[in-house]
Design a protein around this motif. Structure first.
Motif, PDB file in Angstrom:
ATOM      1  N   ALA A 204     -24.217 -73.674  51.491  1.00 44.08           N
ATOM      2  CA  ALA A 204     -25.355 -72.810  51.807  1.00 44.08           C
ATOM      3  C   ALA A 204     -25.021 -71.340  51.572  1.00 44.08           C
ATOM      4  N   LEU A 205     -23.747 -70.978  51.680  1.00 47.34           N
ATOM      5  CA  LEU A 205     -23.342 -69.595  51.432  1.00 47.34           C
ATOM      6  C   LEU A 205     -23.609 -69.184  49.988  1.00 47.34           C
ATOM      7  N   TRP A 206     -23.666 -70.160  49.100  1.00 48.73           N
ATOM      8  CA  TRP A 206     -23.873 -69.855  47.682  1.00 48.73           C
ATOM      9  C   TRP A 206     -25.309 -69.471  47.369  1.00 48.73           C
ATOM     10  N   ILE A 207     -26.179 -69.563  48.371  1.00 47.46           N
ATOM     11  CA  ILE A 207     -27.538 -69.030  48.202  1.00 47.46           C
ATOM     12  C   ILE A 207     -27.470 -67.547  47.859  1.00 47.46           C
ATOM     13  N   ILE A 208     -26.509 -66.841  48.462  1.00 44.68           N
ATOM     14  CA  ILE A 208     -26.411 -65.387  48.299  1.00 44.68           C
ATOM     15  C   ILE A 208     -26.168 -64.990  46.843  1.00 44.68           C
ATOM     16  N   PRO A 209     -25.051 -65.407  46.218  1.00 42.40           N
ATOM     17  CA  PRO A 209     -24.831 -64.996  44.828  1.00 42.40           C
ATOM     18  C   PRO A 209     -25.855 -65.568  43.855  1.00 42.40           C
ATOM     19  N   VAL A 210     -26.332 -66.794  44.112  1.00 40.65           N
ATOM     20  CA  VAL A 210     -27.318 -67.397  43.207  1.00 40.65           C
ATOM     21  C   VAL A 210     -28.635 -66.625  43.241  1.00 40.65           C
ATOM     22  N   ALA A 211     -29.084 -66.219  44.430  1.00 41.74           N
ATOM     23  CA  ALA A 211     -30.330 -65.456  44.539  1.00 41.74           C
ATOM     24  C   ALA A 211     -30.207 -64.089  43.863  1.00 41.74           C
ATOM     25  N   LEU A 212     -29.063 -63.430  44.060  1.00 43.28           N
ATOM     26  CA  LEU A 212     -28.839 -62.130  43.424  1.00 43.28           C
ATOM     27  C   LEU A 212     -28.778 -62.263  41.901  1.00 43.28           C
ATOM     28  N   PHE A 213     -28.084 -63.299  41.434  1.00 45.23           N
ATOM     29  CA  PHE A 213     -28.013 -63.542  39.991  1.00 45.23           C
ATOM     30  C   PHE A 213     -29.390 -63.892  39.429  1.00 45.23           C
ATOM     31  N   SER A 214     -30.164 -64.632  40.208  1.00 43.94           N
ATOM     32  CA  SER A 214     -31.501 -65.031  39.768  1.00 43.94           C
ATOM     33  C   SER A 214     -32.401 -63.819  39.567  1.00 43.94           C
ATOM     34  N   ALA A 215     -32.282 -62.831  40.481  1.00 43.78           N
ATOM     35  CA  ALA A 215     -33.083 -61.614  40.358  1.00 43.78           C
ATOM     36  C   ALA A 215     -32.761 -60.887  39.054  1.00 43.78           C
ATOM     37  N   PHE A 216     -31.476 -60.892  38.677  1.00 43.62           N
ATOM     38  CA  PHE A 216     -31.066 -60.262  37.422  1.00 43.62           C
ATOM     39  C   PHE A 216     -31.561 -61.070  36.223  1.00 43.62           C
ATOM     40  N   LEU A 217     -31.454 -62.388  36.311  1.00 39.09           N
ATOM     41  CA  LEU A 217     -31.828 -63.266  35.203  1.00 39.09           C
ATOM     42  C   LEU A 217     -33.322 -63.209  34.913  1.00 39.09           C
ATOM     43  N   PHE A 218     -34.126 -63.066  35.961  1.00 36.79           N
ATOM     44  CA  PHE A 218     -35.583 -63.062  35.795  1.00 36.79           C
ATOM     45  C   PHE A 218     -36.165 -61.651  35.918  1.00 36.79           C
ATOM     46  N   ARG A 219     -35.388 -60.653  35.588  1.00 34.39           N
ATOM     47  CA  ARG A 219     -35.896 -59.280  35.629  1.00 34.39           C
ATOM     48  C   ARG A 219     -37.037 -59.143  34.620  1.00 34.39           C
ATOM     49  N   ASN A 220     -37.927 -58.166  34.867  1.00 35.14           N
ATOM     50  CA  ASN A 220     -39.097 -58.028  34.002  1.00 35.14           C
ATOM     51  C   ASN A 220     -38.750 -57.305  32.704  1.00 35.14           C
ATOM     52  N   GLU A 221     -39.777 -57.091  31.896  1.00 35.96           N
ATOM     53  CA  GLU A 221     -39.570 -56.519  30.556  1.00 35.96           C
ATOM     54  C   GLU A 221     -38.975 -55.120  30.582  1.00 35.96           C
ATOM     55  N   SER A 222     -39.176 -54.393  31.668  1.00 32.80           N
ATOM     56  CA  SER A 222     -38.626 -53.038  31.765  1.00 32.80           C
ATOM     57  C   SER A 222     -37.133 -53.055  32.074  1.00 32.80           C
TER      58      SER A 222
END
Length: 307
Positions: A204-222
């Motif tokens: 469950a601790l891996w939610i932290i890095p995965v969520a942060l990485f996900s935000a970077f991976l799905f960043r918008n066009e800007s």
């Protein structure tokens, strides 16, 4: 008066979801039935309310993580944990693309399969700005597979003569939600239950890095990265409960409320799913979930048996 009468089933269902008798999968189904009958109030911004409540729920769940215990278990099986999480996310990304599955839906199912089912989906969804339909399809897929795993994993374990520790480890890795992990492991034995519960807690601790990485991976066009700040509060909750253990009773209360709030979230998400939407999505989400689940189940089992 007519409008109030029409809304009554919705509010009654919401109240029932606050009781201990309703689990997360059941809440999702209840919400779906309410939506299918056209009984969801249209004047409320359910999507906006749900996303905020999801974030608050995840923060509250942080108070139930025993940091030192989770770190200890993680260090014992770090290679297997990293391999299965990264492997599931990478395989999921390419399989979803190959199947033509919606990118957000595929990523949510992959995250739920890789870490801890509904909790991981709930945490990652705001980070990638997934909508209610994508969240609902992902949760429905995971919950269906959870229900199947609860019954077939002990049967497979006994057929292969797996020892308690091996089965507990396998269950924690290959079964999505903690509730199903506990159910399957408890049916297998006490040692299996202890191993499975502790290892699932560590994952469950891996939610932290995965969520942060996900935000970077799905960043918008800007190219701007939207930081999911609720994850930082989730970390703070873990830190506070670890640093000040004398308030454990309070933390447990917050954790229990958060779990119930998550059930309500799933009810609201279910209210955003309809038969029409399910028909439009087709069988791809479920087929994708099964493919990914079989991959992580067989590979992790082979690793444990041959290692």
């Amino acid at each position: 008066m007519k409008n109030i009468t029409k809304q009554l089933p919705f509010w009654l269902a919401l109240f029932i979801c606050l009781t201990p008798v309703v689990s997360s999968p059941t809440a999702l189904v209840i919400g779906f039935l309410i939506a299918s009958l056209g009984l969801v109030p249209t004047e409320f911004q359910l999507a906006k309310i749900t996303k905020k409540l999801l974030a608050y729920s995840i923060v509250g769940l942080g108070f139930g993580i025993q940091f030192e215990q989770a770190i200890a278990v993680t260090s014992d099986g770090i290679e297997l944990i990293i391999a299965t999480i990264l492997g599931t996310l990478v395989i999921g990304w390419w399989v979803a693309k190959w199947m033509g599955l919606n990118k957000e839906t595929g990523y949510l199912i992959s995250s739920g399969t890789a870490i801890c089912g509904g909790s991981a989906i709930a945490a990652v969804a705001p980070a990638i700005k997934a909508n209610d339909e994508q969240i609902g399809l992902s949760l429905a897929t995971v919950f269906v597979l959870n229900s199947i795993a609860l019954f077939i994993f002990p049967v497979i374990g006994h057929a292969l003569n797996l020892d308690q520790h091996t089965f507990g480890t396998w269950a924690a890795i290959a079964i999505h939600d903690t509730s199903s992990v506990v159910g399957a492991a408890s049916a297998y034995g006490e040692e299996a239950l202890t191993t499975a519960t502790t290892l699932k807690l560590a994952r469950a601790l891996w939610i932290i890095p995965v969520a942060l990485f996900s935000a970077f991976l799905f960043r918008n066009e800007s190219k701007k990265v939207t930081i999911p700040y609720f994850i930082l509060f989730y970390c703070a909750a873990i830190g506070v409960s670890d640093a000040l253990p004398q308030f454990d009773m309070i933390y447990q209360g917050i954790f229990d409320v958060a779990k119930k709030a998550l059930v309500v979230c799933l009810f609201l998400i279910g209210c955003g799913i309809s038969v029409e939407k399910l028909k439009a999505s087709g069988p791809k989400p479920l087929l994708f979930g099964i493919t990914l689940w079989l991959a992580i189940s067989t590979s992790s089992l082979a690793w444990l048996m041959l290692g």
